[in-house]
Design a protein around this motif. Structure first.
Motif, short mmCIF file in Angstrom:
data_model
loop_
_atom_site.label_atom_id
_atom_site.label_comp_id
_atom_site.label_asym_id
_atom_site.label_seq_id
_atom_site.Cartn_x
_atom_site.Cartn_y
_atom_site.Cartn_z
N LEU A 151 0.82 -1.02 0.05
CA LEU A 151 -0.03 0.08 -0.03
C LEU A 151 0.87 1.17 -0.03
CD1 LEU A 151 -2.66 -1.03 2.42
CD2 LEU A 151 -2.88 -1.19 0.17
N LEU A 152 0.68 2.08 -0.79
CA LEU A 152 1.38 3.39 -0.97
C LEU A 152 0.95 4.47 -0.01
CD1 LEU A 152 1.84 3.62 -4.85
CD2 LEU A 152 3.20 2.58 -3.53
N THR A 153 1.31 4.59 1.26
CA THR A 153 0.91 5.46 2.29
C THR A 153 1.81 6.70 2.18
OG1 THR A 153 2.09 3.89 3.80
CG2 THR A 153 -0.28 3.57 3.50
N SER A 154 2.82 6.44 3.36
CA SER A 154 3.71 7.85 3.32
C SER A 154 5.14 7.66 2.71
CB SER A 154 4.14 7.66 5.24
OG SER A 154 4.76 6.54 5.18
N ASP A 155 5.65 6.28 2.50
CA ASP A 155 6.77 6.25 1.74
C ASP A 155 6.63 5.82 0.30
OD1 ASP A 155 9.25 5.91 0.67
OD2 ASP A 155 9.76 4.31 1.93
N ARG A 156 6.77 7.08 -0.71
CA ARG A 156 6.55 6.87 -2.13
C ARG A 156 7.72 7.24 -2.76
NH1 ARG A 156 2.05 9.81 -0.35
NH2 ARG A 156 0.09 8.54 -0.27
#
Length: 418
Positions: A299-304
């Motif tokens: 899931l792409l949450t904070s660390d992209r």
């Protein structure tokens, strides 16, 4: 004359006349610049060590192309609890095998980035080779110059010895005071001391040149070249055009391509892939076995990869800025060296064609007049010093010409002569 360009024929040798390219294996065989450069390319320790840097990067390229390893998992549930789950009667054992499936050509992008980094190392290696060739040429010119200085020191000894003999004849003929004998003897001794120092400098110059290819001791006694042969200068626009194609500037383009690849890789790495798995589950309570399947999606949450992307973009833009700055500095240096070369050519011509013949003629006249008592000892010594000074200035100007020519050829990667 021969040339070594940026692709393997960089023209550092245009400055001198060369003999045959046979190896100087015997002490009596003079060493040519061509042979010195060849030895440097074959045996320089720094170049040999750099090959291992490239081999190390080859390993990283191989590593970048490897697929992720599958993952074996084992889960044991419903054990050592309370009630029905006490002990192992209700145990559930799941053994699974999962594999990460990389998306968006992530592996190919990883390999491309590693290969671009290797290309950058190759450019740096090429720059290192050109620097070593230029340094070898400088040492060769220094040796040729020192050979001329040694000959000049011999000449000074001969002049001082000749003067001492002339003074002795005049003193014996009661035409000069005996004090001039002591002065002539001191001048002769000083000339011999300077000659011995020139011999020391000559030995040191040979050793420095031999060190270019890692030799502990030189196996030659002389550098075969004419210090006073000055090649014609190529047109300045040709040198300026070649300047932009040198490895020193193209490496910034390689860096920019590498940073673009890193940006692409960082974008693709935001979602490394999908992990799929399959396995067996044993339910001890009912004595049943079943297949299980799993899918894992990050899931792409904070660390992209925002930080890596921003860093790569900054380095990419910085590479272009560095290239422009390096080009501006190189153009200024090239112009300065080119003008200096023109000036040095005029100096060498004036000293060799006008000043030297005039002072040689003046010395002969002074010697003739001294023998007949018309000139004093001081006038004779002053004429000798003038001759030595003019010859020394000629050596300095010719040496500076060739060294400046090497700098121009190193900057432009092109022969500065026609």
């Amino acid at each position: 004359m021969f040339r070594f360009t940026a692709t393997g024929r960089f023209a550092l040798a245009a400055l001198l006349a060369f003999g045959a390219a046979s190896a100087a294996l015997a002490a009596e065989v003079p060493l040519t610049l061509r042979e010195a450069l060849s030895r440097t390319l074959q045996s320089n320790p720094d170049l040999a060590a750099y090959q291992y840097v490239l081999k190390a990067q080859d390993g990283l390229v191989t590593q970048a192309g490897l697929k992720p390893n599958p993952r074996l998992t084992a889960d044991l549930e419903n054990v050592l609890g309370t009630g029905d789950t006490s002990g192992f009667d209700a145990a559930e054992l799941t053994i699974g095998l999962s594999q990460l499936i990389e998306l968006d050509g992530l592996r190919d992008k990883r390999v491309a980035s590693a290969r671009l980094e290797r290309e950058g190392l190759e450019v740096e290696g090429h720059i290192a080779r050109l620097d070593l060739l230029a340094e070898t040429a400088r040492r060769f010119v220094s040796l040729v110059s020192q050979q001329e200085e040694h000959r000049l020191a011999h000449l000074a000894v001969e002049l001082a010895d000749k003067t001492a003999a002339a003074v002795k004849r005049r003193v014996e003929a009661a035409k000069s005071p005996e004090a001039e004998l002591d002065r002539a003897a001191v001048a002769l001794e000083r000339a011999r001391i300077a000659d011995a120092h020139a011999e020391h400098e000559l030995l040191a110059a040979r050793s420095d040149l031999a060190a270019s290819w890692g030799a502990a001791m030189p196996d030659f006694t002389e550098a075969a070249a004419d210090l006073y042969q000055l090649p014609e200068i190529a047109p300045y626009p040709d040198l300026l055009t070649a300047l932009e194609r040198t490895p020193d500037l193209t490496r910034y383009l390689s860096q920019a391509r590498l940073r673009e690849s890193e940006i692409t890789l960082a974008l693709a790495s935001r979602r490394p892939g999908i992990e799929i798995g399959a396995g067996l589950r044993r339910q001890q309570a009912v004595r049943d076995t079943a297949l299980v399947f799993s899918v894992g999606i990050p899931l792409l949450t904070s660390d992209r990869n925002q930080g890596r992307i921003a860093a790569a973009e900054a380095l990419r833009d910085g590479a272009e800025a560095q290239r422009i700055a390096a080009l501006v500095n190189a153009r200024a240096q090239l112009f300065r060296n080119h003008r200096e070369l023109l000036d040095l050519r005029q100096q060498v011509s004036a000293l060799r064609e006008r000043a030297l013949p005039q002072i040689e003629a003046a010395l002969k006249k002074t010697e003739y007049a001294y023998e007949r008592g018309r000139y004093s000892y001081l006038e004779l010594v002053d004429a000798q010093r003038e001759l030595v000074a003019v010859r020394d200035s000629l050596i300095d100007a010719a040496t500076a010409y060739h060294l400046t020519l090497i700098e121009i050829e190193r900057l432009s990667g092109l022969s500065a002569s026609r």
